[in-house]
Design a protein around this motif. Structure first.
Motif, PDB file in Angstrom:
ATOM      1  N   LYS A  18     -18.864  72.951  31.874  1.00 24.91           N
ATOM      2  CA  LYS A  18     -19.627  72.459  32.387  1.00 24.91           C
ATOM      3  C   LYS A  18     -18.650  71.122  32.950  1.00 24.91           C
ATOM      4  CE  LYS A  18     -24.449  73.656  32.413  1.00 24.91           C
ATOM      5  NZ  LYS A  18     -25.827  73.750  32.557  1.00 24.91           N
ATOM      6  N   LEU A  19     -18.515  70.525  31.689  1.00 22.76           N
ATOM      7  CA  LEU A  19     -17.201  69.497  31.949  1.00 22.76           C
ATOM      8  C   LEU A  19     -16.206  69.425  31.847  1.00 22.76           C
ATOM      9  CD1 LEU A  19     -18.392  67.541  28.266  1.00 22.76           C
ATOM     10  CD2 LEU A  19     -19.131  66.549  30.499  1.00 22.76           C
ATOM     11  N   PHE A  20     -15.832  70.719  32.006  1.00 19.57           N
ATOM     12  CA  PHE A  20     -14.348  70.776  32.164  1.00 19.57           C
ATOM     13  C   PHE A  20     -13.813  72.313  32.875  1.00 19.57           C
ATOM     14  CE2 PHE A  20     -14.209  68.328  28.856  1.00 19.57           C
ATOM     15  CZ  PHE A  20     -13.514  67.338  29.194  1.00 19.57           C
ATOM     16  N   PRO A  21     -14.529  71.982  33.987  1.00 15.35           N
ATOM     17  CA  PRO A  21     -14.095  74.051  34.803  1.00 15.35           C
ATOM     18  C   PRO A  21     -12.922  74.154  35.365  1.00 15.35           C
ATOM     19  CG  PRO A  21     -15.190  71.787  36.659  1.00 15.35           C
ATOM     20  CD  PRO A  21     -15.065  71.410  34.476  1.00 15.35           C
ATOM     21  N   ASN A  22     -12.181  73.250  35.708  1.00  6.83           N
ATOM     22  CA  ASN A  22     -10.453  73.682  36.273  1.00  6.83           C
ATOM     23  C   ASN A  22     -10.082  74.119  34.454  1.00  6.83           C
ATOM     24  OD1 ASN A  22     -12.127  72.823  38.436  1.00  6.83           O
ATOM     25  ND2 ASN A  22     -11.369  70.681  38.312  1.00  6.83           N
ATOM     26  N   GLU A  23     -10.375  73.661  33.078  1.00  6.70           N
ATOM     27  CA  GLU A  23      -9.782  74.293  32.212  1.00  6.70           C
ATOM     28  C   GLU A  23      -9.605  75.690  32.011  1.00  6.70           C
ATOM     29  OE1 GLU A  23      -7.408  72.831  30.472  1.00  6.70           O
ATOM     30  OE2 GLU A  23      -7.100  70.859  31.201  1.00  6.70           O
ATOM     31  N   LEU A  77     -16.590  84.766  33.959  1.00  4.08           N
ATOM     32  CA  LEU A  77     -16.870  84.032  32.991  1.00  4.08           C
ATOM     33  C   LEU A  77     -16.350  82.432  33.172  1.00  4.08           C
ATOM     34  CD1 LEU A  77     -15.227  86.283  30.090  1.00  4.08           C
ATOM     35  CD2 LEU A  77     -17.346  85.468  30.281  1.00  4.08           C
ATOM     36  N   ALA A  78     -15.143  82.756  34.484  1.00  6.45           N
ATOM     37  CA  ALA A  78     -14.595  80.998  34.598  1.00  6.45           C
ATOM     38  C   ALA A  78     -15.569  80.245  35.631  1.00  6.45           C
ATOM     39  CB  ALA A  78     -13.448  81.456  35.735  1.00  6.45           C
ATOM     40  N   SER A  79     -16.561  80.650  36.284  1.00  5.67           N
ATOM     41  CA  SER A  79     -17.825  80.123  37.248  1.00  5.67           C
ATOM     42  C   SER A  79     -19.214  79.907  36.941  1.00  5.67           C
ATOM     43  CB  SER A  79     -17.686  80.845  38.364  1.00  5.67           C
ATOM     44  OG  SER A  79     -18.170  82.451  37.954  1.00  5.67           O
ATOM     45  N   GLU A  80     -19.520  81.345  35.485  1.00  2.98           N
ATOM     46  CA  GLU A  80     -20.379  80.789  34.897  1.00  2.98           C
ATOM     47  C   GLU A  80     -20.960  80.424  33.241  1.00  2.98           C
ATOM     48  OE1 GLU A  80     -22.617  84.247  35.937  1.00  2.98           O
ATOM     49  OE2 GLU A  80     -21.874  85.034  37.521  1.00  2.98           O
TER      50      GLU A  80
END
Length: 125
Positions: A18-23, A77-80
């Protein structure tokens, strides 16, 4: 929110997501690449395996389990964050995923805040 001492690996992974979705896409690629290397170089790795806690068979099994989750759930997995945390960081799979997350933060990530967060959440030294 729980205190860090009371957070499970699933809780920590969900927070990190949640804090680093771009990572997370880069982390997932790193984890998947690690699984592929483990599979492709299985013989060489097994011959030089010297982990003080985990057997080679245990680590191979976790690698295959993580690889299967990545194949099954893919981009979700990247979005949820819930899916990411439960399928990669629950139970014994967490050993492999945490190891990959720490290595990704140390070796690949360019984000100093992400590196600090991973260190705070997952490094126990």
């Amino acid at each position: 929110m729980k205190s860090i001492e009371n957070m499970t690996n699933v809780d920590k992974a969900k927070l990190l997501h949640k804090l680093f979705p771009n990572e997370i896409p880069g982390l997932l690629t790193f984890i998947n690449d690690t699984c592929q290397i483990f599979k492709e170089q299985e013989q060489e790795i097994s011959e030089s395996w010297d982990h003080p806690v985990f057997t080679f068979a245990f680590w191979r099994h976790k690698s295959k389990s993580i690889e299967q989750a990545i194949l099954q759930f893919g981009d979700r997995l990247a979005s949820e964050s819930e899916l990411f945390s439960i399928h990669l960081f629950e139970g014994y799979r967490a050993f492999f995923s945490v190891d990959c997350t720490v290595k990704y933060a140390e070796r690949k990530s360019k984000n100093p805040k992400f590196k600090q967060a991973v260190d705070l959440l997952f490094n126990f030294t």
